[in-house]
Design a protein around this motif. Structure first.
Motif, short mmCIF file in Angstrom:
data_model
loop_
_atom_site.label_atom_id
_atom_site.label_comp_id
_atom_site.label_asym_id
_atom_site.label_seq_id
_atom_site.Cartn_x
_atom_site.Cartn_y
_atom_site.Cartn_z
N ILE A 1 15.89 37.97 58.03
CA ILE A 1 14.50 37.13 57.89
C ILE A 1 14.79 35.67 58.09
O ILE A 1 15.82 34.98 57.57
CB ILE A 1 13.78 37.64 56.83
CG1 ILE A 1 12.61 37.13 56.69
CG2 ILE A 1 14.47 37.01 55.39
CD1 ILE A 1 11.50 37.83 55.76
N THR A 2 13.86 35.40 58.62
CA THR A 2 13.83 33.62 58.85
C THR A 2 12.63 32.97 58.19
O THR A 2 11.59 33.37 57.93
CB THR A 2 13.93 33.24 60.36
OG1 THR A 2 12.53 33.72 60.90
CG2 THR A 2 15.11 33.98 61.09
N LEU A 3 12.80 31.76 58.01
CA LEU A 3 11.84 30.72 57.30
C LEU A 3 10.67 30.87 58.26
O LEU A 3 9.64 30.97 58.00
CB LEU A 3 12.05 29.27 57.11
CG LEU A 3 11.33 28.35 56.31
CD1 LEU A 3 10.85 28.97 55.09
CD2 LEU A 3 11.99 27.11 56.35
N ARG B 1 6.73 31.62 57.50
CA ARG B 1 5.46 30.78 57.50
C ARG B 1 4.69 31.16 58.54
O ARG B 1 3.41 30.81 58.52
CB ARG B 1 6.00 29.38 58.16
CG ARG B 1 6.96 28.48 57.16
CD ARG B 1 7.42 27.19 57.69
NE ARG B 1 8.07 26.62 56.78
CZ ARG B 1 8.71 25.50 56.60
NH1 ARG B 1 8.91 25.16 58.06
NH2 ARG B 1 9.23 24.81 55.86
N LYS B 2 4.92 32.62 59.04
CA LYS B 2 3.84 33.01 60.21
C LYS B 2 2.77 33.87 59.07
O LYS B 2 1.74 33.92 59.58
CB LYS B 2 4.59 34.03 61.13
CG LYS B 2 5.33 33.27 62.41
CD LYS B 2 5.63 34.49 63.13
CE LYS B 2 6.52 33.77 64.32
NZ LYS B 2 6.98 34.71 65.25
N PRO C 1 13.03 30.61 50.80
CA PRO C 1 12.31 30.52 49.37
C PRO C 1 12.38 31.86 48.73
O PRO C 1 11.98 32.98 48.91
CB PRO C 1 10.93 30.17 49.81
CG PRO C 1 10.63 30.73 51.01
CD PRO C 1 12.01 30.63 51.61
N GLN C 2 13.08 31.77 47.22
CA GLN C 2 12.98 33.07 46.58
C GLN C 2 12.89 32.67 45.00
O GLN C 2 13.28 31.69 44.71
CB GLN C 2 14.32 33.44 46.90
CG GLN C 2 15.56 32.93 47.04
CD GLN C 2 16.91 33.68 47.14
OE1 GLN C 2 17.12 34.99 46.63
NE2 GLN C 2 17.36 33.52 48.39
N ILE D 1 12.40 37.36 48.02
CA ILE D 1 12.03 36.41 49.08
C ILE D 1 10.45 36.10 49.30
O ILE D 1 9.77 37.39 49.56
CB ILE D 1 12.79 36.60 50.18
CG1 ILE D 1 14.34 36.58 50.09
CG2 ILE D 1 12.24 35.65 51.27
CD1 ILE D 1 15.09 36.61 51.43
N VAL D 2 10.02 35.09 48.98
CA VAL D 2 8.56 35.09 48.90
C VAL D 2 8.17 33.68 49.80
O VAL D 2 9.11 33.27 50.40
CB VAL D 2 7.96 34.77 47.53
CG1 VAL D 2 8.06 36.21 46.62
CG2 VAL D 2 8.60 33.65 46.73
N SER D 3 6.94 33.44 49.85
CA SER D 3 6.66 32.09 50.65
C SER D 3 6.86 30.93 49.74
O SER D 3 6.94 30.84 48.52
CB SER D 3 5.05 32.45 50.87
OG SER D 3 4.37 32.21 49.91
N GLU D 4 6.81 29.89 50.53
CA GLU D 4 7.21 28.58 49.59
C GLU D 4 5.92 28.42 48.78
O GLU D 4 6.24 27.81 47.64
CB GLU D 4 7.29 27.54 50.88
CG GLU D 4 8.23 27.56 51.89
CD GLU D 4 8.28 26.90 52.99
OE1 GLU D 4 9.01 25.99 53.34
OE2 GLU D 4 7.36 27.41 53.87
#
Length: 163
Positions: free
Chosen positions: A112-114, A118-119, A78-79, A37-40
């Motif tokens: 974990i949440t989106l 995003r933070k 996002p993964q 799981i990574v950032s968008e």
């Protein structure tokens, strides 16, 4: 289960929120699979690339270097799913083994949440608006610099959104 310490893609360290590494067994053979799981922004950066040079540092100090194929997993967080074929699985004996007939793959989205992602790394996107305004407001908007307008709209939306 084997724990991952760091991951580099094409020599660049990336922020990984959660990950799982395992051996996938199918009728055609074995693959080393890495779900992260990574950032968008990371998904956007790597989604059009077929093969990446991956360096995985495990918690026990082992390092795995491999050219891996990329698959984007849609839906949810996002993964990336990175994988490569394995001829010899003896050096991976302590890795979790998943069979193609198994219904349970490692669930890395749990906990974990989106919003948390995003933070750490918030995507910024361009947007075009079509508005009908009095000509004096249109002239004023056109006379403003793009950066000032971005700040003004961000502040306005943040204030409006909190209400």
């Amino acid at each position: 289960m084997v724990e991952i310490k760091t991951i580099k893609i094409d020599g660049e360290s990336i922020h990984v929120f959660k990950s799982a590494i395992y051996i996938f067994e199918s009728s055609s053979g074995y693959t080393l699979e890495l779900d992260i799981i990574v950032s968008e922004l990371a998904v956007k950066k790597y989604k059009k690339i077929e093969n990446l040079i991956i360096e995985i540092e495990l918690a026990d100090g082992r390092i795995i270097n491999s050219i891996m194929h990329v698959k984007i997993l849609s839906g949810g967080l996002p993964q990336l799913n990175l994988f490569c074929e394995l001829n010899d699985i003896q050096e991976y004996e302590d890795f979790e083994m998943v069979n193609e007939n198994d219904s349970g793959f490692p669930d890395i989205e749990n906990g974990i949440t989106l919003e948390e992602i995003r933070k750490v790394e918030m995507p910024i996107e361009d947007i075009s608006l079509k508005l009908k305004l009095p000509i004096d407001q249109v002239e004023w908007l056109k006379s403003q610099k793009k950066g000032a307008l971005n700040e003004m709209f961000q502040a306005f939306i943040s204030d409006y959104w909190k209400k």
